[in-house]
Design a protein around this motif. Structure first.
Motif, short mmCIF file in Angstrom:
data_model
loop_
_atom_site.label_atom_id
_atom_site.label_comp_id
_atom_site.label_asym_id
_atom_site.label_seq_id
_atom_site.Cartn_x
_atom_site.Cartn_y
_atom_site.Cartn_z
N ASN A 11 53.45 6.13 -0.91
CA ASN A 11 52.62 5.94 0.30
C ASN A 11 52.24 7.27 0.92
O ASN A 11 51.10 7.47 1.34
CB ASN A 11 53.34 5.07 1.33
CG ASN A 11 53.32 3.60 0.99
OD1 ASN A 11 52.53 3.15 0.16
ND2 ASN A 11 54.21 2.84 1.61
N TYR A 12 53.19 8.20 0.98
CA TYR A 12 52.91 9.52 1.55
C TYR A 12 51.81 10.22 0.75
O TYR A 12 50.84 10.73 1.31
CB TYR A 12 54.19 10.37 1.57
CG TYR A 12 53.98 11.76 2.14
CD1 TYR A 12 54.09 11.99 3.50
CD2 TYR A 12 53.64 12.83 1.32
CE1 TYR A 12 53.90 13.26 4.04
CE2 TYR A 12 53.44 14.10 1.84
CZ TYR A 12 53.57 14.30 3.21
OH TYR A 12 53.36 15.55 3.72
N ALA A 13 51.97 10.25 -0.56
CA ALA A 13 50.99 10.92 -1.43
C ALA A 13 49.62 10.25 -1.31
O ALA A 13 48.59 10.93 -1.23
CB ALA A 13 51.47 10.91 -2.88
N LEU A 14 49.59 8.93 -1.27
CA LEU A 14 48.34 8.19 -1.14
C LEU A 14 47.68 8.47 0.21
O LEU A 14 46.48 8.76 0.28
CB LEU A 14 48.58 6.69 -1.31
CG LEU A 14 47.35 5.80 -1.13
CD1 LEU A 14 46.28 6.14 -2.16
CD2 LEU A 14 47.76 4.34 -1.25
N LEU A 15 48.46 8.41 1.28
CA LEU A 15 47.93 8.70 2.61
C LEU A 15 47.38 10.12 2.69
O LEU A 15 46.32 10.35 3.28
CB LEU A 15 49.00 8.50 3.68
CG LEU A 15 49.31 7.05 4.04
CD1 LEU A 15 50.58 6.96 4.87
CD2 LEU A 15 48.12 6.45 4.80
N LEU A 16 48.08 11.06 2.12
CA LEU A 16 47.63 12.44 2.14
C LEU A 16 46.31 12.60 1.37
O LEU A 16 45.38 13.26 1.84
CB LEU A 16 48.71 13.36 1.57
CG LEU A 16 48.55 14.84 1.83
CD1 LEU A 16 48.39 15.15 3.31
CD2 LEU A 16 49.76 15.59 1.29
N ALA A 17 46.20 11.97 0.22
CA ALA A 17 44.97 12.04 -0.57
C ALA A 17 43.80 11.41 0.18
O ALA A 17 42.70 11.97 0.23
CB ALA A 17 45.17 11.36 -1.92
N VAL A 18 44.03 10.25 0.78
CA VAL A 18 42.98 9.57 1.54
C VAL A 18 42.60 10.40 2.77
O VAL A 18 41.42 10.56 3.10
CB VAL A 18 43.43 8.14 1.94
CG1 VAL A 18 42.48 7.52 2.94
CG2 VAL A 18 43.55 7.27 0.69
N ALA A 19 43.60 10.95 3.44
CA ALA A 19 43.34 11.76 4.63
C ALA A 19 42.55 13.03 4.28
O ALA A 19 41.64 13.41 5.01
CB ALA A 19 44.65 12.13 5.31
N LEU A 57 47.11 16.63 10.13
CA LEU A 57 46.24 17.78 9.85
C LEU A 57 47.03 18.92 9.22
O LEU A 57 46.56 19.57 8.28
CB LEU A 57 45.55 18.25 11.13
CG LEU A 57 44.51 17.31 11.71
CD1 LEU A 57 44.06 17.81 13.07
CD2 LEU A 57 43.34 17.12 10.77
N ALA A 58 48.23 19.16 9.73
CA ALA A 58 49.08 20.22 9.17
C ALA A 58 49.38 19.94 7.70
O ALA A 58 49.33 20.85 6.87
CB ALA A 58 50.36 20.34 9.97
N ALA A 59 49.66 18.68 7.37
CA ALA A 59 49.96 18.33 5.98
C ALA A 59 48.72 18.50 5.10
O ALA A 59 48.81 19.01 3.98
CB ALA A 59 50.48 16.90 5.91
N VAL A 60 47.57 18.09 5.61
CA VAL A 60 46.33 18.20 4.84
C VAL A 60 46.00 19.66 4.54
O VAL A 60 45.59 20.00 3.44
CB VAL A 60 45.17 17.50 5.58
CG1 VAL A 60 43.82 17.88 4.98
CG2 VAL A 60 45.35 15.99 5.56
N PHE A 61 46.20 20.53 5.52
CA PHE A 61 45.80 21.93 5.36
C PHE A 61 46.91 22.83 4.82
O PHE A 61 46.69 24.01 4.58
CB PHE A 61 45.30 22.50 6.69
CG PHE A 61 44.09 21.78 7.20
CD1 PHE A 61 43.01 21.53 6.38
CD2 PHE A 61 44.04 21.37 8.51
CE1 PHE A 61 41.89 20.87 6.85
CE2 PHE A 61 42.92 20.71 9.00
CZ PHE A 61 41.84 20.47 8.17
N ARG A 62 48.11 22.30 4.59
CA ARG A 62 49.26 23.11 4.18
C ARG A 62 49.01 23.89 2.89
O ARG A 62 49.27 25.08 2.81
CB ARG A 62 50.50 22.24 4.03
CG ARG A 62 51.77 23.05 3.72
CD ARG A 62 53.02 22.20 3.69
NE ARG A 62 53.29 21.68 5.02
CZ ARG A 62 53.37 20.38 5.32
NH1 ARG A 62 53.23 19.47 4.40
NH2 ARG A 62 53.61 19.99 6.55
#
Length: 190
Positions: A11-19, A57-62
Motif C-alpha cells: 500500500n505504501y509503495a502504491l500510494l507513493l507511486a500514485v502520489a 510531499l517529503a516522501a515524493v521528493f525524497r
C-alpha cells in the motif's frame, strides 16, 4: 518499513507511486482523497502512511532531494568553490522548475509550524547538503559576507515558483541574482 506487513508495504509503495504521478500532474495541492481512490485504498490508509500533506510531499521528493545532496557532496572538493556552488544551485533550480510542486513544498517547509517539519523534508536535506558549499565559498571570499544557505535556497525557490514553466528564464534569473550575490570583486587572488 521492515516491520510492516507485506500488504502495508505494498500500500505504501502504491500510494507513493500514485502520489508521484498526481503531484507531477497537479502540483503540491493534489487531492489526497483522489490519490486514495486511484490507489484503491481508503483515505485512512493514506493518513496512516502519511499523516500530513507535508509528510507525503517529503516522501515524493525524497529520492530527487537525495540526488541533489549527493551532487553537493561530489562538488564539495571541486577546485573552484564559487563554480561548485553555482553549479549546485543551478541543479536545485532545474529540479525545482521541472518538478511540479517542489518549489511549493520548499516554500511550505520554511513556513511550517515547528512540529510539522521533519528531518527528511526537502529543505532540511538541501540545507544540510548545500551548507558546506556555502561555507567554503564564503571562506574563499567568493560569496558575499553574511549570505547563508537558507538565503540561497529561498532565492532558488522564489525563482522556481515564479518561473515554473520557463526553465531557461529561471536559469537567467538565477545567474543575474548570483552576479549580485557572488560578484567578482569578492574573489581573492590565489
Amino acid at each position: 518499513m521492515p516491520g510492516q506487513r507485506a500488504d502495508a508495504r505494498r500500500n505504501y509503495a502504491l500510494l507513493l507511486a500514485v502520489a508521484e504521478k498526481a503531484i507531477a500532474e497537479q502540483g503540491a495541492d493534489a487531492s489526497l482523497e483522489q490519490i486514495a481512490r486511484t490507489a484503491g485504498v481508503g483515505s485512512g490508509t493514506v493518513r496512516r502512511h502519511f499523516p500530513t500533506r507535508h509528510a507525503l510531499l517529503a516522501a515524493v521528493f525524497r529520492r530527487q532531494t537525495e540526488t541533489l545532496a549527493v551532487r553537493a557532496n561530489d562538488l564539495a572538493a571541486a577546485p573552484d568553490s564559487r563554480a561548485a556552488l553555482v553549479e549546485w544551485l543551478q541543479a536545485v533550480l532545474a529540479f525545482g522548475v521541472t518538478t511540479r510542486g517542489l518549489a511549493v513544498a520548499l516554500s511550505r517547509d520554511r513556513s511550517a509550524a515547528p512540529g510539522e517539519v521533519h528531518d527528511h523534508c526537502a529543505t532540511a536535506r538541501l540545507t544540510e547538503a548545500g551548507g558546506p558549499l556555502v561555507d567554503r565559498a564564503a571562506a574563499d571570499g567568493t560569496l558575499a559576507s553574511g549570505v547563508t544557505i537558507a538565503d540561497l535556497l529561498a532565492l532558488v525557490t522564489g525563482i522556481a515558483l515564479s518561473m515554473e514553466h520557463e526553465p531557461d528564464g529561471a536559469l537567467r534569473l538565477l545567474n543575474l541574482t548570483l552576479a549580485g550575490v557572488c560578484p567578482e570583486p569578492f574573489r581573492r587572488s590565489a
